[in-house]
Design a protein around this motif. Structure first.
Motif, PDB file in Angstrom:
ATOM      1  N   UNK A   1       0.832  -1.197   0.000  1.00 11.89           N
ATOM      2  CA  UNK A   1       0.000   0.000   0.000  1.00 11.89           C
ATOM      3  C   UNK A   1       0.871   1.253   0.000  1.00 11.89           C
ATOM      4  N   UNK A   2       0.389   2.288  -0.634  1.00 19.04           N
ATOM      5  CA  UNK A   2       1.070   3.582  -0.643  1.00 19.04           C
ATOM      6  C   UNK A   2       1.001   4.214   0.742  1.00 19.04           C
ATOM      7  N   UNK A   3       2.162   4.468   1.325  1.00 23.12           N
ATOM      8  CA  UNK A   3       2.202   5.106   2.634  1.00 23.12           C
ATOM      9  C   UNK A   3       2.085   6.615   2.513  1.00 23.12           C
ATOM     10  N   UNK A   4       1.208   7.215   3.292  1.00 18.98           N
ATOM     11  CA  UNK A   4       1.033   8.665   3.295  1.00 18.98           C
ATOM     12  C   UNK A   4       1.222   9.191   4.711  1.00 18.98           C
ATOM     13  N   UNK A   5       1.809  10.356   4.813  1.00 18.23           N
ATOM     14  CA  UNK A   5       2.192  10.912   6.100  1.00 18.23           C
ATOM     15  C   UNK A   5       0.989  11.099   7.026  1.00 18.23           C
ATOM     16  N   UNK A   6       1.079  10.492   8.199  1.00 17.36           N
ATOM     17  CA  UNK A   6       0.088  10.652   9.271  1.00 17.36           C
ATOM     18  C   UNK A   6      -1.320  10.237   8.861  1.00 17.36           C
ATOM     19  N   UNK A   7      -1.410   9.309   7.908  1.00 20.97           N
ATOM     20  CA  UNK A   7      -2.714   8.779   7.511  1.00 20.97           C
ATOM     21  C   UNK A   7      -2.781   7.291   7.837  1.00 20.97           C
TER      22      UNK A   7
ATOM     23  N   UNK B   1       9.848  11.777   7.575  1.00 20.54           N
ATOM     24  CA  UNK B   1      10.198  10.439   7.100  1.00 20.54           C
ATOM     25  C   UNK B   1      10.270   9.447   8.254  1.00 20.54           C
ATOM     26  N   UNK B   2      10.773   9.896   9.398  1.00 20.53           N
ATOM     27  CA  UNK B   2      10.814   9.009  10.556  1.00 20.53           C
ATOM     28  C   UNK B   2       9.400   8.604  10.981  1.00 20.53           C
ATOM     29  N   UNK B   3       8.466   9.537  10.937  1.00 19.03           N
ATOM     30  CA  UNK B   3       7.079   9.205  11.294  1.00 19.03           C
ATOM     31  C   UNK B   3       6.495   8.194  10.314  1.00 19.03           C
ATOM     32  N   UNK B   4       6.770   8.371   9.029  1.00 21.47           N
ATOM     33  CA  UNK B   4       6.285   7.430   8.022  1.00 21.47           C
ATOM     34  C   UNK B   4       6.836   6.027   8.270  1.00 21.47           C
ATOM     35  N   UNK B   5       8.134   5.941   8.492  1.00 28.11           N
ATOM     36  CA  UNK B   5       8.770   4.639   8.660  1.00 28.11           C
ATOM     37  C   UNK B   5       8.351   3.973   9.964  1.00 28.11           C
ATOM     38  N   UNK B   6       8.276   4.751  11.017  1.00 25.66           N
ATOM     39  CA  UNK B   6       7.892   4.186  12.311  1.00 25.66           C
ATOM     40  C   UNK B   6       6.466   3.656  12.278  1.00 25.66           C
ATOM     41  N   UNK B   7       5.588   4.379  11.621  1.00 28.81           N
ATOM     42  CA  UNK B   7       4.191   3.926  11.536  1.00 28.81           C
ATOM     43  C   UNK B   7       4.106   2.551  10.908  1.00 28.81           C
ATOM     44  N   UNK B   8       4.806   2.342   9.788  1.00 30.49           N
ATOM     45  CA  UNK B   8       4.735   1.050   9.097  1.00 30.49           C
ATOM     46  C   UNK B   8       5.369  -0.068   9.919  1.00 30.49           C
ATOM     47  N   UNK B   9       6.567   0.173  10.412  1.00 27.41           N
ATOM     48  CA  UNK B   9       7.304  -0.880  11.116  1.00 27.41           C
ATOM     49  C   UNK B   9       6.626  -1.225  12.437  1.00 27.41           C
ATOM     50  N   UNK B  10       6.140  -0.222  13.159  1.00 20.73           N
ATOM     51  CA  UNK B  10       5.514  -0.471  14.462  1.00 20.73           C
ATOM     52  C   UNK B  10       4.214  -1.252  14.339  1.00 20.73           C
TER      53      UNK B  10
END
Length: 542
Positions: A256-262, A326-335
């Motif tokens: 899925x396309x990752x979008x910031x804070x969504x 970018x850290x928020x994007x990556x952390x959201x997916x990995x967490x």
């Protein structure tokens, strides 16, 4: 009883324990046994289908670890105007093609041309908003660059996309204005506005029709599995429609396309062996041929960069997001347990991405992996080593350097930087399991081009770039089979011809292991099998 037997050929298994076999038997969609021709033919029963390979080679079906069959379907095919330089050699010829299509259009019909190429279209210049208005005074018109990271729009297209009013600060960064201050050129995420406005007018039936065609393109090219990278969740219905009507000719793994804070829309792991959602993908930087890939050594100051691309002198591109974003994007997916794939072309974007993976892995040491770096064009050897130490894998965009390596070297990056692009040889030497990809819709699915560039490092003109990064053919094949399966978390299922795995095969007129490397592109695909069943074109079925 076995269902099907393949014999009288060379079975290239990609299994180090038994690299070559003479025959293979299939039962219930799985590989039942490998061996000599006599041993496998002894398993034949009256109901068994026996396939005489007649000297051809049987390999695991090729795997495209970074593909976009649905995005390709949405952006190619009628009524899109195909202006790629491969068959429209000059800028004026491309404009003439657009004019002919405009002449047939109904007033108000949205028109989209795709494939404008500053490097290959002779006489190309950036089309102004006024020029596009003159070509299509009564129609929205967008002209998209060959790499899909940028589009030029006329006034009616700007209005159709809702971009003629006040824009958010984030969007405004990606909307380039002309000398009069009017929106005109959309880059990176902003270019999606032009695409989405066009797709809205085309309807679902057209999307489903073109999706069938693109799945067939992958299959006839020898692929039995592909990823759909960065899929907009709302597009999943197109796949659902096809899946309800027929069996997909290739396996699909969705990111899925990752979008910031969504929040994510998809459910992790949903689907089955043929179609499953497994990851999140986002873009850490942009495109080399738009000047938005974030690099440390400036782009060259040439006619291409300054006049055709409209870049400032000594341009170094830029990241898509701030470091915090970018850290928020990556952390959201990995967490949340997703496998993460990060588009990163330039070494600056790669450095930031590696820093953040290292930081986030300390909090989430059991992250769902392997996490991935995508394209990896301007990647330095020390970055490859660091990525490997972090447990990351790289998927390399080989055809970009094959087809565009000459302008990359002479007009964009210079010899030293261009000769070091795509360091898959360095990766192989330190033991990283890499994959190669074609990244359709930028280039069409073609595993032989991936293999050819990996083993020769030749551009389209025959120039060798970065000879030290060449690999042998056996290593290259792993990047399209077993190691690509590892990237897609499917190594247990496909990627090698081993008893118990799914019987996904490609039949080639000769083995890549036995031909001169210069002739790899001449190898013909004779057929593909998924679950041991010969794949027929979905287009032919309808």
């Amino acid at each position: 009883m076995v269902d099907r037997i393949f014999f009288n050929g060379t079975v290239v298994t990609m299994d180090p324990a038994q690299p070559i076999a003479a025959a293979v038997a299939v039962k219930g969609g799985k590989i039942a046994k490998l061996g000599t021709g006599d041993a496998i033919l002894a398993l034949r029963q009256p109901e068994t289908d026996v396939v005489d390979l007649k000297g051809a080679a049987l390999l695991p079906g090729f795997i495209e670890a970074h593909g976009h069959p649905l995005f390709s379907a949405l952006t190619w095919g009628e009524p899109v105007i195909d202006i790629r330089a491969v068959h429209t050699a000059t800028y004026e010829a491309a404009l003439a093609k657009i004019r002919r299509r405009v002449a047939k259009a109904k007033p108000g019909e949205y028109i989209m041309a795709v494939g404008l190429d500053p490097t290959l279209h002779a006489g190309m210049k950036e089309p102004s908003r006024d020029e596009l208005d003159a070509i299509a005074p009564d129609n929205p018109l967008s002209v998209t660059l060959f790499h899909f990271h940028g589009s030029y729009l006329n006034s009616k297209a700007i209005s159709a996309c809702g971009l003629d009013g006040q824009l958010s600060p984030e969007l405004d960064k990606q909307v380039i204005r002309d000398e009069e201050g009017r929106p005109w050129k959309l880059v990176e995420n902003a270019s999606w506005y032009a695409r989405d406005a066009f797709l809205e007018k085309c309807g679902k039936d057209r999307a489903v029709r073109e999706l069938r065609d693109w799945l067939s393109k992958y299959s006839t090219a020898g692929y039995t599995t592909t990823a759909e990278m960065g899929m907009v969740p709302e597009w999943a219905g197109y796949f659902d429609t096809v899946r309800k009507q027929e069996t997909l000719p290739i396996r699909i793994r969705v990111y899925e396309q990752g979008e910031l804070d969504k929040p994510y829309v998809s459910t992790l792991g949903s689907g089955d062996d043929h179609f499953r959602t497994i990851g999140i993908k986002f873009w850490a930087d942009g495109a080399l041929f738009l000047g938005t890939a974030a690099v440390s050594r400036p782009y060259l100051n040439t006619e291409l960069t300054i006049k055709k691309l409209g870049l400032p002198s000594d341009n170094v591109g830029h990241p898509t997001y701030s470091r915090d974003e970018q850290e928020r994007l990556m952390t959201a997916a990995i967490s949340q347990g997703w496998q993460l794939a990060v588009h990163a072309l330039g070494d600056v974007a790669i450095d930031t991405t590696l820093d953040l993976f290292e930081k986030i892995f300390k909090s989430y040491p059991d992250a769902n992996g392997p996490c991935r770096l995508e394209h990896c064009m301007v990647m330095k050897p020390d970055q490859v080593r660091r990525a490997h130490e972090l447990g990351l894998v790289c998927s390399f965009f080989n055809p970009l350097a094959h087809f565009w390596g000459d302008p990359l070297r002479e007009d964009l990056l210079g010899h030293e930087t261009a000769d070091a692009v795509l360091p898959f040889g360095t990766a192989a030497r330190i033991g990283m399991r890499v994959s190669y990809h074609c990244d359709s819709p930028v280039t069409w699915p073609n595993p032989m081009v991936c293999l050819y560039f990996a083993t020769t490092r030749r551009t389209q003109s025959g120039v060798v770039i970065g000879a030290s990064e060449r690999v042998d053919i056996a290593t290259a094949l792993k990047a399209l089979t077993i190691d690509a399966a590892y990237h897609l978390q499917m190594e247990h299922l496909v990627g090698s011809i081993v008893e118990g795995k799914r019987a996904d095969f490609v039949v080639l007129d000769r083995s890549p292991l036995s031909v001169d490397l210069e002739n790899l592109r001449e190898i013909k695909v004779l057929g593909t099998y998924v679950d041991g069943v010969r794949v027929q074109s979905l287009v032919e079925q309808t």
